[in-house]
Design a protein around this motif. Structure first.
Motif, PDB file in Angstrom:
ATOM      1  N   GLY A 101      28.299  59.703  33.537  1.00 25.74           N
ATOM      2  CA  GLY A 101      28.383  58.311  33.126  1.00 25.74           C
ATOM      3  C   GLY A 101      28.257  57.374  34.312  1.00 25.74           C
ATOM      4  O   GLY A 101      28.287  57.804  35.466  1.00 25.74           O
ATOM      5  N   ILE A 102      28.123  56.097  34.016  1.00 32.40           N
ATOM      6  CA  ILE A 102      27.983  55.061  35.043  1.00 32.40           C
ATOM      7  C   ILE A 102      29.071  54.025  34.824  1.00 32.40           C
ATOM      8  O   ILE A 102      29.304  53.581  33.685  1.00 32.40           O
ATOM      9  CB  ILE A 102      26.590  54.415  34.986  1.00 32.40           C
ATOM     10  N   THR A 103      29.740  53.638  35.897  1.00 35.77           N
ATOM     11  CA  THR A 103      30.878  52.721  35.839  1.00 35.77           C
ATOM     12  C   THR A 103      30.514  51.396  36.490  1.00 35.77           C
ATOM     13  O   THR A 103      29.975  51.376  37.599  1.00 35.77           O
ATOM     14  CB  THR A 103      32.084  53.332  36.584  1.00 35.77           C
ATOM     15  N   ALA A 104      30.813  50.293  35.816  1.00 37.05           N
ATOM     16  CA  ALA A 104      30.640  48.962  36.400  1.00 37.05           C
ATOM     17  C   ALA A 104      31.884  48.611  37.205  1.00 37.05           C
ATOM     18  O   ALA A 104      33.009  48.889  36.779  1.00 37.05           O
ATOM     19  CB  ALA A 104      30.413  47.927  35.310  1.00 37.05           C
ATOM     20  N   LYS A 105      31.671  47.999  38.385  1.00 35.34           N
ATOM     21  CA  LYS A 105      32.767  47.672  39.291  1.00 35.34           C
ATOM     22  C   LYS A 105      33.013  46.162  39.329  1.00 35.34           C
ATOM     23  O   LYS A 105      32.075  45.367  39.304  1.00 35.34           O
ATOM     24  CB  LYS A 105      32.445  48.148  40.715  1.00 35.34           C
ATOM     25  N   HIS A 106      34.297  45.810  39.437  1.00 36.02           N
ATOM     26  CA  HIS A 106      34.690  44.431  39.707  1.00 36.02           C
ATOM     27  C   HIS A 106      35.301  44.409  41.098  1.00 36.02           C
ATOM     28  O   HIS A 106      36.205  45.197  41.396  1.00 36.02           O
ATOM     29  CB  HIS A 106      35.724  43.948  38.683  1.00 36.02           C
ATOM     30  N   LEU A 107      34.820  43.508  41.942  1.00 35.55           N
ATOM     31  CA  LEU A 107      35.285  43.428  43.322  1.00 35.55           C
ATOM     32  C   LEU A 107      36.125  42.179  43.531  1.00 35.55           C
ATOM     33  O   LEU A 107      35.921  41.148  42.870  1.00 35.55           O
ATOM     34  CB  LEU A 107      34.102  43.425  44.288  1.00 35.55           C
ATOM     35  N   GLY A 108      37.058  42.283  44.487  1.00 38.34           N
ATOM     36  CA  GLY A 108      37.919  41.156  44.815  1.00 38.34           C
ATOM     37  C   GLY A 108      37.210  40.139  45.681  1.00 38.34           C
ATOM     38  O   GLY A 108      35.993  40.169  45.882  1.00 38.34           O
ATOM     39  N   SER A 109      37.995  39.233  46.243  1.00 44.12           N
ATOM     40  CA  SER A 109      37.437  38.116  47.001  1.00 44.12           C
ATOM     41  C   SER A 109      36.831  38.587  48.317  1.00 44.12           C
ATOM     42  O   SER A 109      37.416  39.428  49.006  1.00 44.12           O
ATOM     43  CB  SER A 109      38.537  37.091  47.291  1.00 44.12           C
ATOM     44  N   PRO A 110      35.645  38.059  48.674  1.00 40.76           N
ATOM     45  CA  PRO A 110      35.071  38.352  49.981  1.00 40.76           C
ATOM     46  C   PRO A 110      35.946  37.741  51.073  1.00 40.76           C
ATOM     47  O   PRO A 110      36.745  36.842  50.800  1.00 40.76           O
ATOM     48  CB  PRO A 110      33.686  37.683  49.909  1.00 40.76           C
ATOM     49  N   PRO A 111      35.867  38.234  52.302  1.00 38.61           N
ATOM     50  CA  PRO A 111      34.834  39.127  52.839  1.00 38.61           C
ATOM     51  C   PRO A 111      35.141  40.615  52.667  1.00 38.61           C
ATOM     52  O   PRO A 111      34.513  41.453  53.311  1.00 38.61           O
ATOM     53  CB  PRO A 111      34.827  38.760  54.322  1.00 38.61           C
ATOM     54  N   TYR A 112      36.117  40.946  51.792  1.00 41.03           N
ATOM     55  CA  TYR A 112      36.495  42.353  51.626  1.00 41.03           C
ATOM     56  C   TYR A 112      35.912  42.888  50.322  1.00 41.03           C
ATOM     57  O   TYR A 112      35.319  42.140  49.534  1.00 41.03           O
ATOM     58  CB  TYR A 112      38.018  42.485  51.676  1.00 41.03           C
ATOM     59  N   PHE A 113      36.085  44.174  50.089  1.00 40.43           N
ATOM     60  CA  PHE A 113      35.415  44.826  48.975  1.00 40.43           C
ATOM     61  C   PHE A 113      36.392  45.679  48.170  1.00 40.43           C
ATOM     62  O   PHE A 113      36.089  46.801  47.779  1.00 40.43           O
ATOM     63  CB  PHE A 113      34.243  45.672  49.496  1.00 40.43           C
TER      64      PHE A 113
END
Length: 407
Positions: free
Chosen positions: A215-227
């Motif tokens: 399967g393939i998972t969609a990611k939600h990332l936090g605030s830049p400049p971090y990941f």
């Protein structure tokens, strides 16, 4: 008659570590934890798990302990921690047990070596350069243009990964990374950092087992400049053309890296010119993604991993098709966690499969800009991706954390 054993070399400290022990027992094996610090895993006291305490950084000691277990019946050796997958694979190969190629794992865990092999095989990756000094890192960034990503060549959980928008930022971040001689597990780390261009586009991870795309998972990332990954949706809402492209580049990456035994977790970005590999991790995904896969499809990747090393039957065929979404709970501020409100209310929502905190009232919270910032989560399921995502967002909003800021 005693049950044959499955040995686990250390464990991850959250997520699937405990599930591996349960899977071993369900398959008829006695789990054994080989660890230098049993107290790192509080769940051991509540589990039917034998514990062997030794220096797991000592390859000879690890092999000898495993040989002793094999005299009493050892079916397999593995690890749920990325930091110990190579050590576990080396022991398995030396004892003639099933497992991935340890040399391939070692090369894959060095992100610079991994990138070189992927590029040589024609697999799309961001532009990159390894740097052994902060000045080298700045020269690489100047050549690429800003902003750039600067990160360690080993590690996991977004530890040390940052976007830098100026030469001073690159110099400072590279210097900080290169000053670390060991990782958070006390293991020596290469004195090299990776400088790379930023691949623009949504992030997905491709979960594979052997060479099957599960399967393939969609990611939600936090605030830049971090990941920092703050949420996941499985399966990702993608057009079939996008799914096929992500599956194809992932298989090409596995081939280039001589991988294909058991689980892998491949992180990608879908750019304007198509998918690009960010990194291949020769292990199960963290962040409770295997649990999302199980809820969405019925495929138990943890159980499959244990069964694979023990020569037991396993299957990646989906039993049903639903959707699952996870949202992590993050500290609203640094300080002392004073109250947790709404967690039980979130857990009672119909369709919420899990709602939990990892931090208790009284815990000291810090923002490290990596996986350690995640102090709880909610998981929701639904008949559609939209249903699961909306419910997970609602459950997360119900949980209110009160933090007393430190002086």
């Amino acid at each position: 008659m005693s049950r044959p054993r499955i040995a686990f070399v250390e464990s991850n400290t959250s997520g699937t570590g405990r599930l591996f022990l349960a899977a071993a027992r369900e398959l008829g094996f006695q789990p054994v934890m080989l660890t230098s610090t049993p107290e790192r895993y509080p769940y051991l006291s509540a589990e039917d798990c034998d514990v062997v305490t030794l220096d797991t950084s000592d390859a000879a000691a690890l092999l000898e302990a495993s040989r002793e277990l094999s005299r009493r019946g050892l079916a397999g050796v593995t690890s749920s921690s990325e930091y110990f997958v190579v050590a576990a694979a080396q022991v398995a190969w030396q004892l003639g047990l099933p497992g991935p190629d340890p040399a391939a794992l070692a090369a894959c865990r060095d992100k610079h070596v991994q990138r070189l092999r992927l590029r040589a095989a024609g697999v799309a990756v961001p532009d990159f350069r390894g740097a052994d000094t902060p000045e080298d890192a700045v020269r690489a960034a100047d050549a690429f243009g800003y902003p750039v990503i600067v990160k360690p060549v080993s590690g996991s959980g977004s530890v040390g990964v940052a976007s830098c928008s100026s030469p001073d930022g690159v110099l400072a971040h590279a210097a900080a990374l290169l000053a670390h001689g060991v990782n958070e597990r006390g293991q020596p780390v290469p004195r090299t950092v990776l400088v790379e261009t930023i691949a623009q586009g949504p992030e997905y991870s491709v979960e594979t087992f052997d060479r099957t795309v599960v399967g393939i998972t969609a990611k939600h990332l936090g605030s830049p400049p971090y990941f920092v990954e703050v949420g996941h949706d499985h399966p990702a809402p993608l057009h079939i053309v996008q799914r096929d492209a992500l599956a194809g580049i992932t298989r090409a990456a596995l081939d280039a890296l001589n991988l294909g035994f058991g689980p892998a977790h491949t992180e990608t970005r879908y750019t304007e010119s198509g998918p690009a590999i960010i990194e291949v991790n020769p292990r199960l995904a963290g962040g409770f993604i295997p649990e999302l896969v199980r809820l969405a499809t019925g495929v138990d990747l943890v159980r499959n991993t244990v069964a694979r090393i023990a020569r037991q039957a396993h299957s990646c065929e989906p039993l049903h098709r639903r959707h699952a979404s996870l949202r992590f709970l993050l500290p609203p501020a640094e300080g002392t966690l004073e109250r947790i409100d709404g967690l039980e209310e979130a857990a009672r929502l119909r369709g919420v499969a899990d709602a939990r905190m990892y931090a208790a009232v009284g815990a000291q919270l810090a923002c490290r800009h990596d996986f350690r910032d995640r102090i709880g989560h909610v998981i929701a399921t639904g008949a559609t991706s939209e249903d699961a995502m909306a419910l997970a967002d609602r459950a997360r909003e119900l949980v209110r954390l009160t933090v007393a800021r430190g002086e």
